[in-house]
Design a protein around this motif. Structure first.
Motif, PDB file in Angstrom:
ATOM      1  N   MET A  66      -9.427   3.125  -6.049  1.00 41.34           N
ATOM      2  CA  MET A  66     -10.538   3.188  -6.859  1.00 41.34           C
ATOM      3  C   MET A  66     -10.525   2.074  -7.951  1.00 41.34           C
ATOM      4  O   MET A  66     -11.297   1.081  -7.871  1.00 41.34           O
ATOM      5  N   TYR A  67      -9.133   2.129  -9.094  1.00 41.92           N
ATOM      6  CA  TYR A  67      -9.474   1.615  -9.817  1.00 41.92           C
ATOM      7  C   TYR A  67      -8.644   0.259  -9.749  1.00 41.92           C
ATOM      8  O   TYR A  67      -9.698  -1.271 -10.330  1.00 41.92           O
ATOM      9  N   GLY A  68      -8.331   0.108  -8.250  1.00 45.92           N
ATOM     10  CA  GLY A  68      -7.958  -1.346  -7.831  1.00 45.92           C
ATOM     11  C   GLY A  68      -8.866  -2.462  -7.118  1.00 45.92           C
ATOM     12  O   GLY A  68      -9.326  -3.834  -7.210  1.00 45.92           O
ATOM     13  N   LYS A  69      -9.862  -1.228  -6.798  1.00 46.49           N
ATOM     14  CA  LYS A  69     -11.423  -2.052  -5.883  1.00 46.49           C
ATOM     15  C   LYS A  69     -12.775  -2.451  -7.183  1.00 46.49           C
ATOM     16  O   LYS A  69     -13.513  -3.632  -7.656  1.00 46.49           O
ATOM     17  N   CYS A 129      -5.207   0.815 -12.775  1.00 41.58           N
ATOM     18  CA  CYS A 129      -4.374   1.084 -11.483  1.00 41.58           C
ATOM     19  C   CYS A 129      -2.436   1.174 -11.559  1.00 41.58           C
ATOM     20  O   CYS A 129      -2.263   2.223 -11.496  1.00 41.58           O
ATOM     21  N   ARG A 130      -1.834   0.189 -12.778  1.00 44.05           N
ATOM     22  CA  ARG A 130      -1.006   0.640 -12.800  1.00 44.05           C
ATOM     23  C   ARG A 130      -0.313   2.033 -12.914  1.00 44.05           C
ATOM     24  O   ARG A 130      -0.053   2.091 -12.767  1.00 44.05           O
ATOM     25  N   SER A 131      -1.321   2.265 -14.039  1.00 41.66           N
ATOM     26  CA  SER A 131      -0.861   4.013 -14.881  1.00 41.66           C
ATOM     27  C   SER A 131      -1.011   4.992 -13.885  1.00 41.66           C
ATOM     28  O   SER A 131      -0.226   5.889 -13.957  1.00 41.66           O
ATOM     29  N   ALA A 132      -1.727   4.847 -13.145  1.00 40.34           N
ATOM     30  CA  ALA A 132      -2.625   5.593 -11.723  1.00 40.34           C
ATOM     31  C   ALA A 132      -1.389   5.435 -10.394  1.00 40.34           C
ATOM     32  O   ALA A 132      -1.173   6.837 -10.651  1.00 40.34           O
ATOM     33  N   PHE A 133      -0.801   4.680 -10.143  1.00 44.23           N
ATOM     34  CA  PHE A 133       0.423   4.248  -9.857  1.00 44.23           C
ATOM     35  C   PHE A 133       1.795   5.254  -9.965  1.00 44.23           C
ATOM     36  O   PHE A 133       2.326   5.749  -9.313  1.00 44.23           O
ATOM     37  N   ASP A 134       1.980   4.593 -11.116  1.00 41.33           N
ATOM     38  CA  ASP A 134       3.093   5.170 -11.972  1.00 41.33           C
ATOM     39  C   ASP A 134       3.049   6.632 -12.796  1.00 41.33           C
ATOM     40  O   ASP A 134       4.031   7.476 -12.202  1.00 41.33           O
ATOM     41  N   CYS A 194       0.771   4.444   1.888  1.00 40.03           N
ATOM     42  CA  CYS A 194      -0.181   3.969   1.464  1.00 40.03           C
ATOM     43  C   CYS A 194      -0.784   3.686  -0.142  1.00 40.03           C
ATOM     44  O   CYS A 194      -1.245   2.661  -0.760  1.00 40.03           O
ATOM     45  N   THR A 195      -0.297   4.326  -1.437  1.00 39.63           N
ATOM     46  CA  THR A 195      -0.329   4.035  -1.976  1.00 39.63           C
ATOM     47  C   THR A 195       0.546   3.543  -2.769  1.00 39.63           C
ATOM     48  O   THR A 195       0.005   1.951  -3.697  1.00 39.63           O
ATOM     49  N   TRP A 196       1.595   2.302  -2.104  1.00 43.37           N
ATOM     50  CA  TRP A 196       2.347   1.031  -2.899  1.00 43.37           C
ATOM     51  C   TRP A 196       1.360  -0.160  -2.083  1.00 43.37           C
ATOM     52  O   TRP A 196       0.552  -1.034  -2.290  1.00 43.37           O
ATOM     53  N   ASN A 197       0.597   0.365  -0.857  1.00 40.47           N
ATOM     54  CA  ASN A 197      -0.827  -0.499  -0.104  1.00 40.47           C
ATOM     55  C   ASN A 197      -1.940  -0.807  -1.046  1.00 40.47           C
ATOM     56  O   ASN A 197      -2.061  -2.269  -1.325  1.00 40.47           O
ATOM     57  N   ALA A 198      -2.193   0.456  -2.012  1.00 39.59           N
ATOM     58  CA  ALA A 198      -3.400   0.340  -2.356  1.00 39.59           C
ATOM     59  C   ALA A 198      -3.170  -0.384  -4.322  1.00 39.59           C
ATOM     60  O   ALA A 198      -3.986  -1.404  -3.953  1.00 39.59           O
ATOM     61  N   LEU A 199      -1.475  -0.811  -4.534  1.00 38.49           N
ATOM     62  CA  LEU A 199      -1.456  -1.250  -5.645  1.00 38.49           C
ATOM     63  C   LEU A 199      -1.010  -3.056  -5.290  1.00 38.49           C
ATOM     64  O   LEU A 199      -1.698  -3.456  -5.822  1.00 38.49           O
ATOM     65  N   LEU A 200      -0.565  -2.723  -4.173  1.00 36.80           N
ATOM     66  CA  LEU A 200      -0.238  -4.439  -3.858  1.00 36.80           C
ATOM     67  C   LEU A 200      -1.445  -5.003  -3.370  1.00 36.80           C
ATOM     68  O   LEU A 200      -2.389  -6.234  -3.803  1.00 36.80           O
ATOM     69  N   SER A 201      -2.652  -4.234  -2.726  1.00 37.06           N
ATOM     70  CA  SER A 201      -4.269  -4.755  -2.387  1.00 37.06           C
ATOM     71  C   SER A 201      -4.810  -5.071  -3.252  1.00 37.06           C
ATOM     72  O   SER A 201      -5.572  -5.830  -3.647  1.00 37.06           O
ATOM     73  N   ALA A 202      -5.139  -4.542  -4.733  1.00 40.62           N
ATOM     74  CA  ALA A 202      -5.323  -4.493  -6.225  1.00 40.62           C
ATOM     75  C   ALA A 202      -4.688  -5.381  -7.202  1.00 40.62           C
ATOM     76  O   ALA A 202      -5.095  -6.996  -6.988  1.00 40.62           O
ATOM     77  N   LEU A 203      -3.614  -6.017  -6.907  1.00 41.62           N
ATOM     78  CA  LEU A 203      -2.382  -7.482  -7.462  1.00 41.62           C
ATOM     79  C   LEU A 203      -3.234  -8.753  -6.604  1.00 41.62           C
ATOM     80  O   LEU A 203      -3.924  -9.781  -7.260  1.00 41.62           O
ATOM     81  N   ALA A 204      -3.467  -8.335  -5.508  1.00 45.80           N
ATOM     82  CA  ALA A 204      -3.165  -9.548  -5.045  1.00 45.80           C
ATOM     83  C   ALA A 204      -4.962  -9.788  -4.691  1.00 45.80           C
ATOM     84  O   ALA A 204      -5.187 -11.230  -4.998  1.00 45.80           O
ATOM     85  N   ASN A 205      -5.621  -9.096  -4.919  1.00 40.51           N
ATOM     86  CA  ASN A 205      -7.259  -9.458  -5.405  1.00 40.51           C
ATOM     87  C   ASN A 205      -7.692  -9.689  -6.537  1.00 40.51           C
ATOM     88  O   ASN A 205      -8.599 -10.291  -6.385  1.00 40.51           O
TER      89      ASN A 205
END
Length: 488
Positions: A281-284, A291-296, A304-315
């Motif tokens: 949600m934060y990444g979109k 986004c990073r705080s929620a990931f940590d 799937c958790t890593w994928n959400a973070l990677l997609s947010a950073l890449a986009n």
């Protein structure tokens, strides 16, 4: 000559009852019974003395153990059903729910629909279709197999007496899965009773159908209907977070922050399932710090958790960080999948890391055995096109195992505009128009290509073509959110 089994029927039932809470043990017992011949037809044994219990128990065990982590294929319960019939055991009301769930899990939509239909015929033949337990399973199975919603509705309407809440939830889910959202909303409003499953089903269905604002409105209704004192379930929260993630603008972000605040206020753990939804949600919405705080905060991360973070950073312009996180992910023994590589290739394309992207595309197939999808080829073509390697990009498109769609051709068109390859840009643009003749954006793109090349006559002609076929340029719109209300 057939060797007699060393296990009596009474022994088999006793073993199954003892180990029923442990599905993996039941699968081991199933293998033992198969090798001993205990489940083979026995002409010396009366069919009247053989019950469905062992077969029901084993079928249920196969469904309880995920096939990805065991040798249990989705069709195992159906094969047990065939063995049950061959041995003369009579299926009962406990047999068909597991069988119907197995049938609807088939990889082929047509195969799963055919299997569900055949099992329905078996239920009718044995007088079990009217049983509420079986009928509810039939409604769910028809919903999952992609059959028209009318099939599930017909079973529902033929149930004896007033359908209970479980049956109503099953039909609601079937309507949502079939994409008949208007019927789903109407049925939801007419339900005599609703629980968290009912609300979650409708929220998820509306979100999947792209009606994210409606999904949020339903969620607000859930909060207002005497549910303020009740803890929200994980499935409900994930569904509404998905709607928040896909709703553009401040409204989606504000609702998502409110849901996250609810999690913090009630001290709910961020599981991999729930934490991924928060990260996504934060990444979109481009809030990378949150986004990073929620990931940590997610203690037991999944791929799937890593994928959400990677997609947010890449986009959102953090391509280098995405590559670093990908290396950390692999170092922690997480296995990348198709979504992981899409995020990675997107990061490489946007950062102009052509050779790095080409290396990982090849590694995806050769080393990780991940089958590339159309979106992966789109990134691959984008990588080559950004580097001006048009011949290689066209070769990739020609060798693809499927016809290129707008994402692949659009990536090449963007590269043509970047490098001034106007001849190829016009050719690709014409193919894009053929794919979607009513989409104004593609006509406008080709017209702009002509104008940037100084071909004013061709640019003007493209505008005339749009008028001749009745296509109008999409008008830009903007809106603001004031006190929770969207104002155009």
């Amino acid at each position: 000559m057939r060797r007699a089994s060393p296990y009596s029927y009474a022994v088999i039932e006793r073993l199954l009852r003892e180990h029923f809470p442990f599905p993996r043990r039941l699968l081991q017992l199933h293998a033992l019974l198969l090798t001993s011949g205990a489940l083979l037809p026995d002409p010396e044994r009366s069919a009247a003395t053989i019950t469905a219990f062992p077969y029901n128990c084993l079928a249920h065990a196969h469904l309880r153990v995920p096939s990805a982590s065991s040798s249990s294929p989705p069709s195992a319960p159906l094969r047990l059903f065939s063995a049950m019939l061959a041995r003369g055991a009579r299926p009962n009301r406990h047999s068909f729910p597991s069988l119907l769930k197995s049938a609807s899990a088939s990889a082929s939509a047509s195969g799963s629909a055919a299997a569900a239909g055949a099992l329905h015929a078996q239920c009718l033949r044995r007088g079990l279709a009217a049983d509420r337990f079986v009928a509810c399973s039939l409604v769910s199975a028809y919903g999952r197999t992609g059959r028209p919603a009318r099939d599930a509705r017909k079973v529902f309407d033929e149930m004896e007496g007033s359908p209970d809440l479980a049956a109503c939830n099953a039909l609601l889910d079937a309507l949502c899965l079939a994409g008949d959202l208007e019927a789903a909303e109407t049925f939801f409003r007419r339900m005599a009773a609703r629980d968290a499953v009912s609300w979650t089903t409708l929220v998820s269905g509306l979100s999947r159908g792209g009606r994210h604002r409606c999904a949020l409105e339903v969620f607000r209704g859930f909060l207002l209907e005497n549910n303020m004192g009740r803890r929200l379930g994980e499935a409900t929260l994930v569904s509404v977070l998905s709607a928040c993630a896909n709703l553009d603008g401040a409204e989606g972000l504000a609702a998502g922050v409110a849901v996250h605040a609810y999690l913090v206020r009630h001290e709910l753990d961020l599981t991999a399932f729930l934490g991924t939804a928060v990260v996504d949600m934060y990444g979109k919405h481009g809030r990378l710090g949150c986004c990073r705080s929620a990931f940590d905060a997610v203690h037991k991360k999944e791929v799937c958790t890593w994928n959400a973070l990677l997609s947010a950073l890449a986009n959102h312009g953090m391509e280098t960080e995405a590559l670093v996180k990908f290396d950390i992910m692999r170092a922690e023994d997480f296995l990348p999948n198709q979504i992981t590589f899409l995020a990675l290739l997107t990061a490489c394309a946007r950062a102009g890391l052509v050779e790095v992207g080409l290396y990982w595309f090849e590694a995806m197939v050769a080393e990780y055995k991940v089958t590339p999808l159309m979106v992966h080829y789109g990134c691959f073509v984008d990588l080559l096109g950004r580097d001006g390697r048009f011949v290689e990009a066209i070769q990739v498109i020609e060798r693809m195992p499927f016809v290129p769609d707008a994402s692949v051709l659009g990536a090449l068109l963007g590269a043509c505009k970047l490098h001034g390859n106007m001849e190829l840009a016009v050719e690709i643009g014409q193919k894009l128009i053929a794919l979607g003749p009513q989409q104004s954006g593609r006509y406008v793109t080709i017209r702009n290509v002509y104008l940037e090349d100084g071909n004013w006559h061709a640019g003007a002609r493209m505008g005339e073509v749009m008028q001749e076929v009745g296509i109008k340029k999409t008008v830009g719109q903007s809106s603001v959110v004031l006190h929770g209300t969207v104002i155009p």
